[in-house]
Design a protein around this motif. Structure first.
Motif, PDB file in Angstrom:
ATOM      1  N   TYR B  11      26.903 -21.413   7.724  1.00  0.00           N
ATOM      2  CA  TYR B  11      28.011 -20.762   8.419  1.00  0.00           C
ATOM      3  C   TYR B  11      27.641 -20.786   9.897  1.00  0.00           C
ATOM      4  CZ  TYR B  11      29.589 -18.953   3.919  1.00  0.00           C
ATOM      5  OH  TYR B  11      30.039 -18.816   2.629  1.00  0.00           O
ATOM      6  N   PHE B  14      23.956 -20.190  10.973  1.00  0.00           N
ATOM      7  CA  PHE B  14      23.271 -19.464   9.908  1.00  0.00           C
ATOM      8  C   PHE B  14      23.286 -20.267   8.600  1.00  0.00           C
ATOM      9  CE2 PHE B  14      23.431 -16.493   6.339  1.00  0.00           C
ATOM     10  CZ  PHE B  14      22.239 -15.810   6.564  1.00  0.00           C
ATOM     11  N   ALA B  16      23.102 -20.160   4.807  1.00  0.00           N
ATOM     12  CA  ALA B  16      23.209 -19.217   3.688  1.00  0.00           C
ATOM     13  C   ALA B  16      22.531 -19.774   2.442  1.00  0.00           C
ATOM     14  CB  ALA B  16      24.669 -18.900   3.403  1.00  0.00           C
ATOM     15  N   PRO B  35      18.209 -10.578  -3.811  1.00  0.00           N
ATOM     16  CA  PRO B  35      18.655  -9.404  -3.049  1.00  0.00           C
ATOM     17  C   PRO B  35      19.978  -9.673  -2.335  1.00  0.00           C
ATOM     18  CG  PRO B  35      16.924 -10.561  -1.866  1.00  0.00           C
ATOM     19  CD  PRO B  35      17.095 -11.276  -3.159  1.00  0.00           C
ATOM     20  N   ASN B  36      20.511  -8.687  -1.673  1.00  0.00           N
ATOM     21  CA  ASN B  36      21.760  -8.850  -0.910  1.00  0.00           C
ATOM     22  C   ASN B  36      21.618  -9.970   0.107  1.00  0.00           C
ATOM     23  OD1 ASN B  36      22.120  -5.349  -1.011  1.00  0.00           O
ATOM     24  ND2 ASN B  36      23.494  -6.792  -1.967  1.00  0.00           N
ATOM     25  N   GLY B  37      22.631 -10.801   0.168  1.00  0.00           N
ATOM     26  CA  GLY B  37      22.638 -11.852   1.184  1.00  0.00           C
ATOM     27  C   GLY B  37      21.757 -13.036   0.870  1.00  0.00           C
ATOM     28  N   ALA B  38      21.287 -13.133  -0.384  1.00  0.00           N
ATOM     29  CA  ALA B  38      20.381 -14.228  -0.737  1.00  0.00           C
ATOM     30  C   ALA B  38      21.124 -15.556  -0.843  1.00  0.00           C
ATOM     31  CB  ALA B  38      19.683 -13.918  -2.051  1.00  0.00           C
ATOM     32  N   GLY B  39      22.421 -15.495  -1.096  1.00  0.00           N
ATOM     33  CA  GLY B  39      23.200 -16.720  -1.223  1.00  0.00           C
ATOM     34  C   GLY B  39      23.729 -16.963  -2.623  1.00  0.00           C
ATOM     35  N   LYS B  40      23.727 -15.949  -3.456  1.00  0.00           N
ATOM     36  CA  LYS B  40      24.208 -16.108  -4.839  1.00  0.00           C
ATOM     37  C   LYS B  40      25.707 -16.390  -4.865  1.00  0.00           C
ATOM     38  CE  LYS B  40      22.920 -11.922  -5.948  1.00  0.00           C
ATOM     39  NZ  LYS B  40      22.294 -11.465  -4.697  1.00  0.00           N
ATOM     40  N   THR B  41      26.458 -15.516  -4.211  1.00  0.00           N
ATOM     41  CA  THR B  41      27.911 -15.676  -4.222  1.00  0.00           C
ATOM     42  C   THR B  41      28.317 -17.005  -3.604  1.00  0.00           C
ATOM     43  OG1 THR B  41      28.193 -13.299  -4.131  1.00  0.00           O
ATOM     44  CG2 THR B  41      30.075 -14.620  -3.461  1.00  0.00           C
ATOM     45  N   THR B  42      27.652 -17.359  -2.500  1.00  0.00           N
ATOM     46  CA  THR B  42      27.970 -18.617  -1.841  1.00  0.00           C
ATOM     47  C   THR B  42      27.760 -19.794  -2.799  1.00  0.00           C
ATOM     48  OG1 THR B  42      27.198 -17.614   0.205  1.00  0.00           O
ATOM     49  CG2 THR B  42      27.479 -19.994   0.211  1.00  0.00           C
ATOM     50  N   ASP B  81      32.863 -11.584  -7.600  1.00  0.00           N
ATOM     51  CA  ASP B  81      32.258 -10.248  -7.532  1.00  0.00           C
ATOM     52  C   ASP B  81      33.304  -9.192  -7.184  1.00  0.00           C
ATOM     53  OD1 ASP B  81      32.465 -11.482  -5.088  1.00  0.00           O
ATOM     54  OD2 ASP B  81      30.524 -10.847  -4.326  1.00  0.00           O
ATOM     55  N   GLU B 158      28.068 -11.061 -10.663  1.00  0.00           N
ATOM     56  CA  GLU B 158      27.817  -9.625 -10.863  1.00  0.00           C
ATOM     57  C   GLU B 158      28.848  -8.961 -11.768  1.00  0.00           C
ATOM     58  OE1 GLU B 158      26.894  -7.537  -7.241  1.00  0.00           O
ATOM     59  OE2 GLU B 158      26.126  -9.419  -6.441  1.00  0.00           O
ATOM     60  N   HIS B 190      21.620  -8.216  -9.113  1.00  0.00           N
ATOM     61  CA  HIS B 190      20.537  -7.803  -8.226  1.00  0.00           C
ATOM     62  C   HIS B 190      19.352  -7.352  -9.033  1.00  0.00           C
ATOM     63  CE1 HIS B 190      24.129  -6.719  -5.675  1.00  0.00           C
ATOM     64  NE2 HIS B 190      23.548  -7.713  -5.057  1.00  0.00           N
TER      65      HIS B 190
HETATM   66  N1  LIG Z   1      32.341 -16.503   5.381  1.00  0.00           N
HETATM   67  C1  LIG Z   1      31.106 -16.283   5.872  1.00  0.00           C
HETATM   68  N2  LIG Z   1      30.860 -16.426   7.189  1.00  0.00           N
HETATM   69  C2  LIG Z   1      29.634 -16.215   7.675  1.00  0.00           C
HETATM   70  N3  LIG Z   1      28.565 -15.852   6.954  1.00  0.00           N
HETATM   71  C3  LIG Z   1      28.734 -15.690   5.643  1.00  0.00           C
HETATM   72  C4  LIG Z   1      30.022 -15.903   5.033  1.00  0.00           C
HETATM   73  N4  LIG Z   1      29.909 -15.679   3.715  1.00  0.00           N
HETATM   74  C5  LIG Z   1      28.622 -15.337   3.500  1.00  0.00           C
HETATM   75  N5  LIG Z   1      27.915 -15.354   4.649  1.00  0.00           N
HETATM   76  C6  LIG Z   1      26.473 -15.059   4.791  1.00  0.00           C
HETATM   77  O1  LIG Z   1      25.764 -15.827   3.860  1.00  0.00           O
HETATM   78  C7  LIG Z   1      24.694 -15.078   3.318  1.00  0.00           C
HETATM   79  C8  LIG Z   1      24.728 -15.161   1.805  1.00  0.00           C
HETATM   80  O2  LIG Z   1      25.841 -14.444   1.337  1.00  0.00           O
HETATM   81  P1  LIG Z   1      26.170 -14.290  -0.194  1.00  0.00           P
HETATM   82  O3  LIG Z   1      27.455 -13.568  -0.287  1.00  0.00           O
HETATM   83  O4  LIG Z   1      26.093 -15.624  -0.847  1.00  0.00           O
HETATM   84  O5  LIG Z   1      24.993 -13.380  -0.693  1.00  0.00           O
HETATM   85  P2  LIG Z   1      24.755 -12.760  -2.130  1.00  0.00           P
HETATM   86  O6  LIG Z   1      23.479 -13.290  -2.631  1.00  0.00           O
HETATM   87  O7  LIG Z   1      25.942 -12.963  -2.983  1.00  0.00           O
HETATM   88  O8  LIG Z   1      24.594 -11.239  -1.755  1.00  0.00           O
HETATM   89  P3  LIG Z   1      25.049  -9.952  -2.578  1.00  0.00           P
HETATM   90  O9  LIG Z   1      23.965  -9.676  -3.517  1.00  0.00           O
HETATM   91  O10 LIG Z   1      25.144  -8.900  -1.521  1.00  0.00           O
HETATM   92  O11 LIG Z   1      26.366 -10.236  -3.212  1.00  0.00           O
HETATM   93  C9  LIG Z   1      24.807 -13.667   3.882  1.00  0.00           C
HETATM   94  O12 LIG Z   1      23.836 -13.497   4.870  1.00  0.00           O
HETATM   95  C10 LIG Z   1      26.189 -13.614   4.472  1.00  0.00           C
HETATM   96  O13 LIG Z   1      26.199 -12.838   5.628  1.00  0.00           O
END
Ligand SMILES: Nc1ncnc2c1ncn2[C@@H]1O[C@H](COP(=O)(O)OP(=O)(O)OP(=O)(O)O)[C@@H](O)[C@H]1O
Ligand SMILES: [Mg+2]
Lengths: 137, 311
Positions: B11, B14, B16, B35-42, B81, B158, B190
């Motif tokens: 992104y 950054f 992800a 953990p939060n922000g690890a990149g799972k959802t992405t 999620d 999740e 998580h």
């Molecule tokens: N649309 C976006 N624009 C910019 N950064 C993004 C975007 N979507 C996600 N990110 C960043 O990518 C990283 C990974 O996000 P992601 O949602 O994949 O984490 P996650 O593992 O699912 O976290 P969680 O456990 O909180 O759901 C985070 O640091 C987030 O800030």
């Protein structure tokens, strides 16, 4: 098979309080315009007699009003539909399905158009009052 | 089979997802923990075809997801999620709508919908409006929705968040049932212990990279090397300890209230031998079990700072 987006939109739209409210407000506005136009044209059959030529211009004016109202309503009815899915967090669920983006938009558009057709149909009685006086064919 | 090859998602500046590679076989339940922000959802969104990766590939049975997203949609069921529902729509109509989006013929829908509502235990709510359901029920409904086209692969982001303990257990039961009918499931969480008993394979992701991969036992072993064994005896504990002291592969012995804990660094055979040796010495053993290492600790260890993961 009917476009599923259209089917759902019609179902939920007609169930919500918004549809009857919109319809009532629309008809009240259109009817008051009609009344106003008639008053201005002094369409008073008792004192002056009735001039059928006047009826045609009243009809044209009222039709113009309807056109104006619809032009105002179309963007209001169509603009929020896709962003509404996004706000409601249902857009992703829709995008992962087999529906193409094109059919999603067509479904949305047809739902809005149907709503407008409904308004036009509901306004027919107001127009028919003019037909009662004659002079328009 | 699902293959993720060197997946990168940026992104702006950054990153992800940072060069993630994975292979998930058919019929597997893959737990995606981080953990939060690890990149799972992405990552999951990329697999579902909602996001396009910056580089790298996702292949399903050898077909590239990003190149042919439409083709693979019917193979994938996705549960995000966070999701919303429509107002003024009843549960069965909600299901019917999504059945329609997958071109399922009208005549087949009723049976499919009844089955799925039965599976997630929502049959009694069939005529309720979806926006009046509780959060846990909506979650279950969304799971049923993601199954409406009978996909081979399920991506669940999740699914257990916001569920009460009982609903979590029920969700697990549903997933186990889906596993028995041969679905491949990718599930994120998580909480490592939550996935431990459900998943065949677990990948721990941190800062967009896979930090650990394997079965729960493998991950534990990889990280702890030594296993903790709990032994209970009916007889004298001192006697047990003296026997244990003569045995190989025992790193440390801790005397607890009514049991002995040992740190053991041998393999399965050596462990079996240990038990045999103790029993041959006539110690009345009533319990000999591996302590389920503290998964929470392991998770913290892997995902913190990251010094501990470099061998
Ligand atoms: N649309 C976006 N624009 C910019 N950064 C993004 C975007 N979507 C996600 N990110 C960043 O990518 C990283 C990974 O996000 P992601 O949602 O994949 O984490 P996650 O593992 O699912 O976290 P969680 O456990 O909180 O759901 C985070 O640091 C987030 O800030
Ligand atoms: Mg997430």
């Amino acid at each position: 098979m009917i476009n599923p987006v259209l089917r759902r939109e019609l179902k939920t739209k007609l169930r919500s309080w918004k549809a009857p409210t919109l319809l009532s407000v629309y008809l009240v506005i259109l009817a008051s315009f009609g009344g106003l136009i008639m008053a201005i044209n002094e369409l008073d059959v008792y004192t002056r007699g009735f001039d059928p030529r006047g009826a045609l211009s009243i009809y044209a004016l009222l039709a113009g009003c309807q056109l104006g109202l619809i032009i105002l309503l179309v963007p209001a009815l169509t603009s929020g539909t896709i962003s509404g899915e996004r706000e409601r967090q249902t857009l992703d669920l829709l995008l992962v399905t087999k529906l193409s983006p094109f059919s999603i938009i067509i479904g949305k558009l047809m739902a809005s158009i149907s709503q407008i057709i409904l308004l036009i149909l509901a306004s027919i009685p107001i127009f028919s009052i003019i037909f009662v006086f004659g002079g328009v064919s | 089979m699902l293959e993720i090859q060197n997946l990168v998602k940026k992104y702006g500046k950054f990153t992800a997802v940072d060069g993630l590679s994975l292979t998930i076989n058919e019929g597997e339940i893959f737990g995606f923990v981080g953990p939060n922000g690890a990149g799972k959802t992405t990552t999951m969104k990329i697999i579902a075809g909602l996001l396009s990766p910056t580089s790298g590939k996702v292949l399903i049975n050898g077909v590239d997801v990003t190149a042919h997203p439409r083709k693979l949609r019917e193979k994938i069921g996705y549960m995000p999620d966070f999701f919303g529902v429509y107002d003024n729509l009843k549960v069965d109509e909600y299901m019917d709508f999504y059945a329609g989006t997958y071109n399922i013929p009208y005549s087949d829908r009723e049976a499919i919908i009844d089955n799925l509502l039965e599976l997630v235990d929502l049959s009694h709510k069939k005529d309720d409006y979806v926006d009046t359901l509780s959060r846990g029920m909506k979650q279950r409904l969304c799971l049923a929705r993601s199954l409406v086209h009978d996909p081979d692969i399920l991506i669940l982001d999740e699914p257990a968040s916001g569920l009460d303990p009982r609903a979590r257990v029920e969700m697990k039961e549903v997933l186990k049932q889906l596993k028995t009918i041969g679905k491949t499931i990718i599930i994120s969480s998580h909480i490592l212990p939550e996935l431990a008993e459900l998943c065949t394979v677990i990948g721990i992701i941190d800062k967009g990279k896979i930090a650990a991969y394997g079965t729960v036992a493998q991950i534990m072993k990889q990280l702890t090397q030594k296993r903790m064994i709990k032994i209970k005896t009916m007889g004298n504990m001192e006697e047990l300890i003296t026997v244990l002291k003569e045995q190989p592969n025992i790193h440390d012995i801790f005397e607890k209230m009514d049991e002995v804990e040992i740190e053991f660094d041998g393999d399965e055979h050596q462990l079996a031998n240990l038990l045999k040796n103790i029993i041959q010495r006539d110690i009345p053993i009533i319990s000999f079990s591996e302590k389920e290492g503290n998964l929470e600790d392991i998770f913290m260890q892997i995902t913190q700072g990251g010094e501990s993961q470099n061998d």
